[in-house]
Design a protein around this motif. Structure first.
Motif, mmCIF file in Angstrom:
data_model
loop_
_atom_site.group_PDB
_atom_site.id
_atom_site.type_symbol
_atom_site.label_atom_id
_atom_site.label_comp_id
_atom_site.label_asym_id
_atom_site.label_seq_id
_atom_site.Cartn_x
_atom_site.Cartn_y
_atom_site.Cartn_z
ATOM 1 N N HIS A 193 0.850 -1.193 0.000
ATOM 2 C CA HIS A 193 0.000 0.000 0.000
ATOM 3 C C HIS A 193 0.888 1.246 0.000
ATOM 4 O O HIS A 193 1.748 1.406 0.862
ATOM 5 C CB HIS A 193 -0.922 0.001 1.228
ATOM 6 C CG HIS A 193 -1.805 -1.198 1.317
ATOM 7 N ND1 HIS A 193 -2.825 -1.443 0.427
ATOM 8 C CD2 HIS A 193 -1.799 -2.246 2.193
ATOM 9 C CE1 HIS A 193 -3.424 -2.572 0.733
ATOM 10 N NE2 HIS A 193 -2.819 -3.086 1.803
ATOM 11 N N THR A 194 0.712 2.119 -0.963
ATOM 12 C CA THR A 194 1.454 3.376 -1.032
ATOM 13 C C THR A 194 0.469 4.536 -1.075
ATOM 14 O O THR A 194 -0.713 4.361 -1.364
ATOM 15 C CB THR A 194 2.347 3.434 -2.288
ATOM 16 O OG1 THR A 194 1.524 3.328 -3.455
ATOM 17 C CG2 THR A 194 3.365 2.305 -2.285
ATOM 18 N N THR A 195 0.992 5.730 -0.786
ATOM 19 C CA THR A 195 0.173 6.940 -0.822
ATOM 20 C C THR A 195 0.875 7.975 -1.685
ATOM 21 O O THR A 195 1.979 7.749 -2.205
ATOM 22 C CB THR A 195 -0.027 7.513 0.597
ATOM 23 O OG1 THR A 195 1.232 8.054 1.052
ATOM 24 C CG2 THR A 195 -0.504 6.442 1.561
ATOM 25 N N CYS A 196 0.273 9.130 -1.817
ATOM 26 C CA CYS A 196 0.852 10.189 -2.634
ATOM 27 C C CYS A 196 2.121 10.766 -2.011
ATOM 28 O O CYS A 196 2.840 11.524 -2.664
ATOM 29 C CB CYS A 196 -0.174 11.296 -2.888
ATOM 30 S SG CYS A 196 -0.701 12.152 -1.389
ATOM 31 N N THR A 197 2.420 10.414 -0.779
ATOM 32 C CA THR A 197 3.635 10.918 -0.135
ATOM 33 C C THR A 197 4.737 9.861 -0.071
ATOM 34 O O THR A 197 5.799 10.117 0.487
ATOM 35 C CB THR A 197 3.333 11.414 1.286
ATOM 36 O OG1 THR A 197 2.815 10.326 2.055
ATOM 37 C CG2 THR A 197 2.326 12.551 1.264
ATOM 38 N N THR A 198 4.492 8.683 -0.624
ATOM 39 C CA THR A 198 5.511 7.631 -0.606
ATOM 40 C C THR A 198 6.689 8.034 -1.490
ATOM 41 O O THR A 198 6.509 8.269 -2.686
ATOM 42 C CB THR A 198 4.936 6.300 -1.098
ATOM 43 O OG1 THR A 198 3.808 5.945 -0.292
ATOM 44 C CG2 THR A 198 5.981 5.199 -1.026
ATOM 45 N N CYS A 208 9.282 2.990 0.914
ATOM 46 C CA CYS A 208 9.264 3.791 -0.312
ATOM 47 C C CYS A 208 9.169 2.863 -1.514
ATOM 48 O O CYS A 208 9.281 1.641 -1.389
ATOM 49 C CB CYS A 208 10.532 4.648 -0.401
ATOM 50 S SG CYS A 208 12.046 3.680 -0.606
ATOM 51 N N ALA A 245 1.790 12.548 -8.653
ATOM 52 C CA ALA A 245 1.285 12.641 -7.282
ATOM 53 C C ALA A 245 2.344 13.067 -6.275
ATOM 54 O O ALA A 245 2.025 13.592 -5.231
ATOM 55 C CB ALA A 245 0.704 11.290 -6.860
ATOM 56 N N HIS A 246 3.627 12.825 -6.593
ATOM 57 C CA HIS A 246 4.657 13.014 -5.591
ATOM 58 C C HIS A 246 5.389 14.336 -5.795
ATOM 59 O O HIS A 246 5.709 14.708 -6.923
ATOM 60 C CB HIS A 246 5.684 11.872 -5.670
ATOM 61 C CG HIS A 246 5.099 10.539 -5.370
ATOM 62 N ND1 HIS A 246 5.848 9.398 -5.339
ATOM 63 C CD2 HIS A 246 3.832 10.158 -5.081
ATOM 64 C CE1 HIS A 246 5.071 8.366 -5.063
ATOM 65 N NE2 HIS A 246 3.852 8.804 -4.909
ATOM 66 N N SER A 250 10.617 14.003 -3.133
ATOM 67 C CA SER A 250 10.489 12.598 -2.757
ATOM 68 C C SER A 250 11.181 11.668 -3.751
ATOM 69 O O SER A 250 11.085 10.462 -3.628
ATOM 70 C CB SER A 250 9.009 12.211 -2.660
ATOM 71 O OG SER A 250 8.409 12.240 -3.933
#
Length: 372
Positions: free
Chosen positions: A66-71, A107, A167-168, A172
């Motif tokens: 599971h990743t998010t837009c801040t990964t 990450c 997204a990032h 990052s």
């Protein structure tokens, strides 16, 4: 070309040993490939917490399920020069530890083992220096065995960072290109930062300090290295790391790279670099490139000892090289020689000349590029 992995889930990937993840270096050197249409091209590991995808020979992507837009997205590369073996062994061990859950991955990670043909031949390169063929340089040597690999590794980085770009935030995206030097060095572990006309990110400087990198070399002109490509084209925080001296496979003491290994694992786990004793990040000594020695013909002579270490200082007036009418004479009160190599092809760099700069130069907006 970068292959598209199968969309089929790997069943039982945690239940039995996976040679690809257990020893990614050995798997790559053996030229093994998973079936593109079967379950072996991707799967899960670390007790189902991570997903992995084999993309091409020596190119492996891993990340949390599971990743998010801040990964964050981190590219780690090694073996761009085939005889630089310690970083390859370091990254292969890191992949094994991540897959087994012995290390934490927070990450998206792309692991790139670069010049596989040269690794298998125990040579720096086969036809052309791979680290001079990025940013389209491969188009100038289409018959070179390194040309297609440079194009493929560019595309691997581009696809990896493009997937994160929408997204990032820019901060990052990281690329650390791991090398070892031909010669010993006054500063055994040092970094080279590409010239991008932007200040160096404080987070990168802090990471270099945490990794016990002793010196940083600031490029003053564009180049065709892998780290310059990722910095310029993919807007990654990128640098080339020189971590010691070239050794054959099996002759590396990886405990010698403990500080870098710990800093890499901390970066992948999402930990911030530790501050220095005074509460501020450790800052390496800073050097800037002021010129280069160029080999113009086979008559070229580099007038230094064959074993002179990187960063050796020479006083003003010293003649360092000659090639017909060409001479390189030290112009500053003191210049240090980095990467002296008379064995390069005519037309290529046979050495860099650097001078020490204030540490504040790391955080200043770079001036106009100079000839180097």
């Amino acid at each position: 070309m970068i292959s598209n992995a199968s969309s089929t889930e790997a069943h039982g990937a945690d239940a039995q040993p996976n040679v690809l993840l257990d020893d990614f270096l050995a798997y790559t050197l053996a030229l093994q490939q998973p079936a593109h249409t079967g379950a072996a091209a991707q799967g899960s590991c670390a007790q189902g917490q991570l997903r992995w995808v084999w993309l091409d020979d020596g190119v492996l992507q891993l990340g949390p399920v599971h990743t998010t837009c801040t990964t964050p997205s981190v590219l780690l590369s090694a073996g761009i020069h085939g005889d630089e073996t310690a970083p390859l062994e370091l990254l292969s061990r890191l992949v094994s530890d991540l897959a087994a859950g012995r290390a934490t991955l927070a990450c998206r990670l792309l692991v790139v083992l670069g010049n596989i043909g040269a690794m298998r031949a125990a040579r720096r390169y086969l036809d052309d220096d791979l680290n001079r063929l990025f940013s389209g340089g491969y188009a100038e040597v289409p018959a070179s065995r390194e040309a297609s690999r440079a194009a493929a590794l560019e595309e691997a980085a581009r696809q990896f960072f493009t997937a994160a770009q929408v997204a990032h935030p820019r901060g990052s995206r990281w690329h650390l290109d791991l090398h070892t030097a031909i010669r010993p060095s006054v500063f055994e572990q040092f970094a080279l930062l590409p010239h991008t006309r932007t200040p160096v990110a404080p987070a990168l400087v802090a990471w270099l300090g945490a990794a016990r990198i002793a010196a940083v070399l600031l490029h003053t002109t564009k180049s065709r290295t892998y780290s310059h490509f990722s910095a310029q084209t993919c807007q990654a925080r990128a640098c080339t790391l020189e971590l010691g001296q070239v050794r054959p496979f099996g002759q590396n003491d990886l405990t010698h790279f403990a500080a870098t290994d710990t800093a890499l694992r901390d970066l992948l786990a999402g930990y911030s670099p530790a501050a220095g004793a005074e509460g501020s990040p450790r800052v390496p000594r800073v050097f800037t490139v002021i010129d280069q020695i160029t080999k113009h013909s086979e008559a070229f002579e580099l007038l230094v000892a064959a074993d002179v270490p990187n960063f050796t200082p020479f006083p003003q007036g010293t003649v360092l090289a000659r090639d017909g009418a060409y001479r390189y004479v030290v112009q500053h009160e003191q210049e240090r020689l980095v990467f002296p190599n008379p064995g390069v092809k005519p037309g290529l760099r046979a050495g860099l000349l650097v001078i020490e700069a204030p540490r504040e130069a790391l955080f200043a907006l770079p001036g106009p590029a100079v000839s180097a």
